[in-house]
Design a protein around this motif. Structure first.
Motif, mmCIF file in Angstrom:
data_model
loop_
_atom_site.group_PDB
_atom_site.id
_atom_site.type_symbol
_atom_site.label_atom_id
_atom_site.label_comp_id
_atom_site.label_asym_id
_atom_site.label_seq_id
_atom_site.Cartn_x
_atom_site.Cartn_y
_atom_site.Cartn_z
ATOM 1 N N ALA B 32 65.656 -1.236 39.726
ATOM 2 C CA ALA B 32 64.317 -1.663 40.164
ATOM 3 C C ALA B 32 63.491 -0.451 40.605
ATOM 4 N N VAL B 33 64.157 0.454 41.302
ATOM 5 C CA VAL B 33 63.464 1.652 41.779
ATOM 6 C C VAL B 33 63.092 2.538 40.595
ATOM 7 N N THR B 34 64.028 2.695 39.680
ATOM 8 C CA THR B 34 63.780 3.542 38.512
ATOM 9 C C THR B 34 62.612 3.003 37.683
ATOM 10 N N LEU B 35 62.546 1.684 37.616
ATOM 11 C CA LEU B 35 61.435 1.070 36.885
ATOM 12 C C LEU B 35 60.092 1.458 37.519
ATOM 13 N N ARG B 36 60.049 1.451 38.853
ATOM 14 C CA ARG B 36 58.818 1.855 39.558
ATOM 15 C C ARG B 36 58.507 3.325 39.276
ATOM 16 N N ARG B 37 59.513 4.127 39.249
ATOM 17 C CA ARG B 37 59.300 5.557 38.970
ATOM 18 C C ARG B 37 58.711 5.745 37.576
ATOM 19 N N GLU B 113 69.497 5.929 50.853
ATOM 20 C CA GLU B 113 70.485 4.849 50.852
ATOM 21 C C GLU B 113 69.835 3.502 50.543
ATOM 22 N N LEU B 114 68.626 3.311 51.049
ATOM 23 C CA LEU B 114 67.939 2.039 50.789
ATOM 24 C C LEU B 114 67.532 1.933 49.320
ATOM 25 N N PHE B 115 67.027 3.046 48.778
ATOM 26 C CA PHE B 115 66.627 3.030 47.365
ATOM 27 C C PHE B 115 67.834 2.724 46.465
ATOM 28 N N ALA B 116 68.984 3.290 46.822
ATOM 29 C CA ALA B 116 70.193 3.071 46.016
ATOM 30 C C ALA B 116 70.516 1.578 45.949
ATOM 31 N N LYS B 117 70.190 0.863 47.036
ATOM 32 C CA LYS B 117 70.446 -0.586 47.067
ATOM 33 C C LYS B 117 69.273 -1.380 46.504
ATOM 34 N N GLU B 119 66.333 -1.486 47.819
ATOM 35 C CA GLU B 119 65.385 -1.928 48.846
ATOM 36 C C GLU B 119 64.137 -1.050 48.821
ATOM 37 N N LEU B 120 63.038 -1.626 49.230
ATOM 38 C CA LEU B 120 61.756 -0.921 49.324
ATOM 39 C C LEU B 120 61.188 -0.489 47.963
ATOM 40 N N ALA B 121 61.764 -1.032 46.877
ATOM 41 C CA ALA B 121 61.259 -0.661 45.544
ATOM 42 C C ALA B 121 59.769 -0.981 45.430
ATOM 43 N N ASP B 122 59.356 -2.077 46.058
ATOM 44 C CA ASP B 122 57.951 -2.481 45.943
ATOM 45 C C ASP B 122 56.987 -1.530 46.640
ATOM 46 N N GLN B 123 57.546 -0.691 47.508
ATOM 47 C CA GLN B 123 56.651 0.295 48.135
ATOM 48 C C GLN B 123 56.273 1.396 47.152
ATOM 49 N N ASP B 130 45.426 6.205 42.098
ATOM 50 C CA ASP B 130 46.173 6.581 43.297
ATOM 51 C C ASP B 130 47.181 7.661 42.920
ATOM 52 N N SER B 131 46.702 8.862 42.712
ATOM 53 C CA SER B 131 47.592 9.928 42.238
ATOM 54 C C SER B 131 48.598 10.349 43.284
ATOM 55 N N VAL B 132 48.186 10.312 44.561
ATOM 56 C CA VAL B 132 49.131 10.667 45.614
ATOM 57 C C VAL B 132 50.285 9.669 45.581
ATOM 58 N N GLY B 133 49.928 8.383 45.486
ATOM 59 C CA GLY B 133 50.938 7.330 45.425
ATOM 60 C C GLY B 133 51.817 7.470 44.186
ATOM 61 N N ALA B 134 51.217 7.783 43.037
ATOM 62 C CA ALA B 134 51.974 7.852 41.786
ATOM 63 C C ALA B 134 52.935 9.035 41.786
ATOM 64 N N ILE B 135 52.442 10.196 42.204
ATOM 65 C CA ILE B 135 53.308 11.385 42.211
ATOM 66 C C ILE B 135 54.468 11.162 43.173
ATOM 67 N N ASN B 136 54.161 10.576 44.338
ATOM 68 C CA ASN B 136 55.221 10.328 45.306
ATOM 69 C C ASN B 136 56.213 9.286 44.779
ATOM 70 N N ALA B 137 55.705 8.210 44.176
ATOM 71 C CA ALA B 137 56.593 7.150 43.684
ATOM 72 C C ALA B 137 57.536 7.702 42.613
ATOM 73 N N ALA B 138 57.024 8.557 41.743
ATOM 74 C CA ALA B 138 57.857 9.099 40.681
ATOM 75 C C ALA B 138 58.956 9.996 41.242
#
Lengths: 251, 420
Positions: B32-37, B113-117, B119-123, B130-138
């Motif tokens: 789920a996290v990787t998908l957001r990235r 540890e949360l990302f591995a599980k 959690e917080l993927a939606d953040q 939102d380039s700041v958000g995109a660069i950080n999310a990736a």
């Protein structure tokens, strides 16, 4: 101590000539009063002595203890002992009065090659000087001149003069905005500083101040020149006849 | 198949995309996290914003971002001594969160540890432009999730350190403050060496809570710093944010605050010191969406050299947010002919019973004030320093905490000694 020779000066921005061939000599220990109508160049003269950049000297010279001061900036002039008590002291928000006094006193000490004052010593000097001028100590806790009444500002100027111990004191309309009680306190403050090695240039529009600070010489300024000089009786003459009569006579 | 014409990427955009492919295997997160990235990377591939994008008009990120440095896995900056007394320190060093203890009433987790599980993927969802958000999310590799329990008054400040030693560092702080809780956070952004840093705070302030948040950004002058502070302020609660920028080559600090809760209060105070050829952009979007919400924003800037400063302040008042009271002011002191400061205040008001105002000034040092100080023997540089300090004193002294005020004033003095 002070020799002004054929001084010509104008407003730097627009070139308006204000001082037009002014000559004046003030000896150590002397109190010289400069009187004159509005627009005669009194305040301009005080600013030029202190080194304000808004004015440009185009001719003549100002000698202080025999040396020209025209190339010196205001801080360098202050370091040599020149002090201007402003007609309208600046309100400077954000600069604490005590901090300012400390920085100013220590700047002058540094210029004279002395160590900075220790805090207790500094506090004592300020407290004593403020007490002699009947200043409310709370004033010193405020930002510099902010919210001070006209009279408080003038007292604060004399306080600074006491603390900085200048050799040439220029007082620009120190009497304006003062009631009679405040005028007396300020004048006493000035008189206490009179000494054989210190000179005063007292600029005023009215004779009133000179009843309290009795001058040795009086000079009448008109259109940027000294048109008449005399002793303290000249001030009384002005009071009786007004500037128009006297200047008419001189011209 | 991509039906859009792919724009020609700049060297820095290409570098970001390439770094991502080499970096991905190291980045924490489940599917789920990787998908957001991946989604965030697609946004980067569409190109960084230029001045044609409204929110980036004064900060052409595409042109200004410059060289994107590679990751440096070996770098390990040391944690800094805390700024205020007995602060509780949480350090992210080169994108890795160090082990931390939980102060009383506070729960702390490492984001890795949360990302591995998952959690917080939606953040990790970036907004539009939102380039700041995109660069950080990736690229985000770690950070802390901090939760303050209801009613807890956290005694000592929590100091969040985000440190790098060159290369890239992308981290986040996700914070939840419970109802009626009280806490101070001091976030420090610092490092040495050319770097690309992104850092995001996401803060939820519970009902009746009182949160003070200070961001001190003092990156070196070859660092690009992309910051974002997002907060939601609950009913009857109070959030005060203080942002001091005193470093960085290119700095964009965004502040997004939503006030859906009735009678919530928000304060922004910011001091920005800009010298040389640096670019500093503070962009705030504030949503008054609850009834009777109040806010004040005061931004003071000193610009010198060839520096470019920006403040964009947008206040939006929703139809339901009657009795909103919002006041915004931005004052800049320009010390050199080539320095500039651009201000864009915006009020968007849909309610009819509100008091909103804004004011902006750009001035030079007052020559009459300077003359007065010099006439008392204070040499010019020192006199200018006093006036610069005076211009900012009001804002800094509002912080009241003596250790903090002193620490910030020292930074101001050092800055002025070097650049004034």
């Amino acid at each position: 101590m002070l020799e002004i020779k054929n001084l010509h000066a104008r407003i730097a921005d627009d070139g308006t000539e204000i001082i037009r061939g002014l000559d004046l000599t003030v000896k150590a220990g002397e109190v010289a009063a400069i009187m004159g109508p509005n627009g005669s160049g009194k305040s301009t003269l005080s600013y030029i002595l202190a080194g304000r950049e808004d004015y440009e000297v185009t001719e003549g010279d100002i000698l202080y203890n025999g040396e020209s001061i025209l190339e010196l900036d205001p801080a360098e002039r202050a370091a040599r002992g020149i002090f201007l008590a402003f007609q309208y002291p600046m309100e400077i928000p954000g600069v604490a009065t005590m901090e300012f006094l400390k920085v100013a006193m220590n700047s002058l000490r540094k210029a004279r090659g002395e160590d900075p004052l220790k805090i207790p010593e500094f506090m004592k000097l300020v407290k004593n000087a403020a007490g002699s001028l009947e200043m409310n100590p709370d004033m010193l806790k405020r930002p510099l001149n902010v919210g001070f009444s006209g009279g408080e500002k003038k007292r604060a100027e004399i306080l600074q003069m006491k603390l900085l111990e200048p050799k040439l004191c220029v007082l620009d309309e120190t009497d304006s905005g003062l009631d009679i009680d405040a005028l007396k306190i300020v004048a006493d403050g000035v008189n206490a500083l009179r000494s054989p090695d210190r000179a005063f240039v007292v600029i005023t529009h009215y004779q009133r101040l000179l009843e309290h600070i009795v001058p040795d010489t009086v000079h009448v300024l008109s259109q940027g020149r000294v048109v008449k000089s005399g002793d303290k009786s000249l001030a009384l003459e002005l009071e009786t006849h007004g500037y128009a009569g006297l200047i008419g006579e001189a011209a | 198949m991509n039906v859009h014409a792919t724009p020609k990427l700049t060297a820095s955009e290409t570098a970001l995309v390439e770094v991502f492919s080499t970096r991905l295997s190291d980045l924490p997160g489940n599917e789920a996290v990787t998908l957001r990235r991946d989604t965030a990377l697609e946004a980067i591939k569409r190109g960084l914003p230029t001045r044609k994008v409204e929110h980036w008009h004064y900060t052409d990120l595409r042109r200004l971002i410059g060289t994107v440095p590679a990751f440096d896995r070996t770098a390990k900056p040391e944690a800094l001594p805390v700024l205020i007394g007995d602060s509780h320190r949480l350090t992210v060093s080169n994108g890795r969160a160090e082990k931390a203890e939980n102060p009383d009433g506070v729960t702390i987790h490492r984001l890795k540890e949360l990302f591995a599980k998952g959690e917080l993927a939606d953040q990790l969802i970036a907004g539009v432009d939102d380039s700041v958000g995109a660069i950080n999310a990736a690229f985000v590799s770690d950070g802390f999730a901090i939760s303050v329990a209801d009613g807890v008054e956290v005694q000592n400040p929590i100091e969040l350190q985000n440190l790098h030693a060159g290369g890239q560092a992308h981290s986040r702080f996700t914070i939840t403050v419970g109802a009626g809780a009280k806490v101070t956070f001091l976030e420090r952004q610092a490092g040495a060496g050319a770097a690309l840093v992104s850092s995001i705070d996401k803060v939820v302030v519970g009902e009746g809570a009182d949160v003070r948040f200070i961001i001190l950004q003092e990156q070196s002058e070859d660092t690009t710093h992309l910051g974002k502070f997002e907060a939601e302020v609950g009913k009857n609660s109070n959030l005060s944010l203080f942002v001091m920028n005193v470093g960085g080559r290119l700095v964009r600090q965004e502040v997004h605050v939503a006030m859906p809760g009735e009678a919530a209060h928000f304060e922004l105070r910011s001091v920005n010191l800009l010298a040389n050829a640096t670019h500093n952009d503070l962009t705030m979007v504030l949503d008054h969406s609850g009834y009777g919400t109040t806010s004040t924003e005061l931004v003071r800037n000193i610009v010198t050299g060839k520096a470019q400063g920006v403040f964009q302040g947008q206040i939006r008042v929703a139809r339901e947010a009657q009795k909103t009271d919002a006041k915004m002011a931005c004052n800049s002191l320009v010390l050199s002919d080539e320095a500039e400061f651009s201000v864009k205040p915006e009020l968007e008001i849909f309610a009819d019973d509100v008091a909103c105002g804004h004011g902006a000034t750009v001035a030079e040092i007052d020559h009459a004030h300077l003359f007065y100080l010099m006439a008392r023997g204070v040499p010019e540089k020192e006199a200018r320093g006093l006036l610069v300090k005076a211009f900012l004193a009001e804002v800094i002294e509002e912080l009241e905490d003596e250790a903090l005020v002193t620490a910030l004033e020292v930074r101001l003095e050092n800055w002025f000694d070097e650049h004034g």
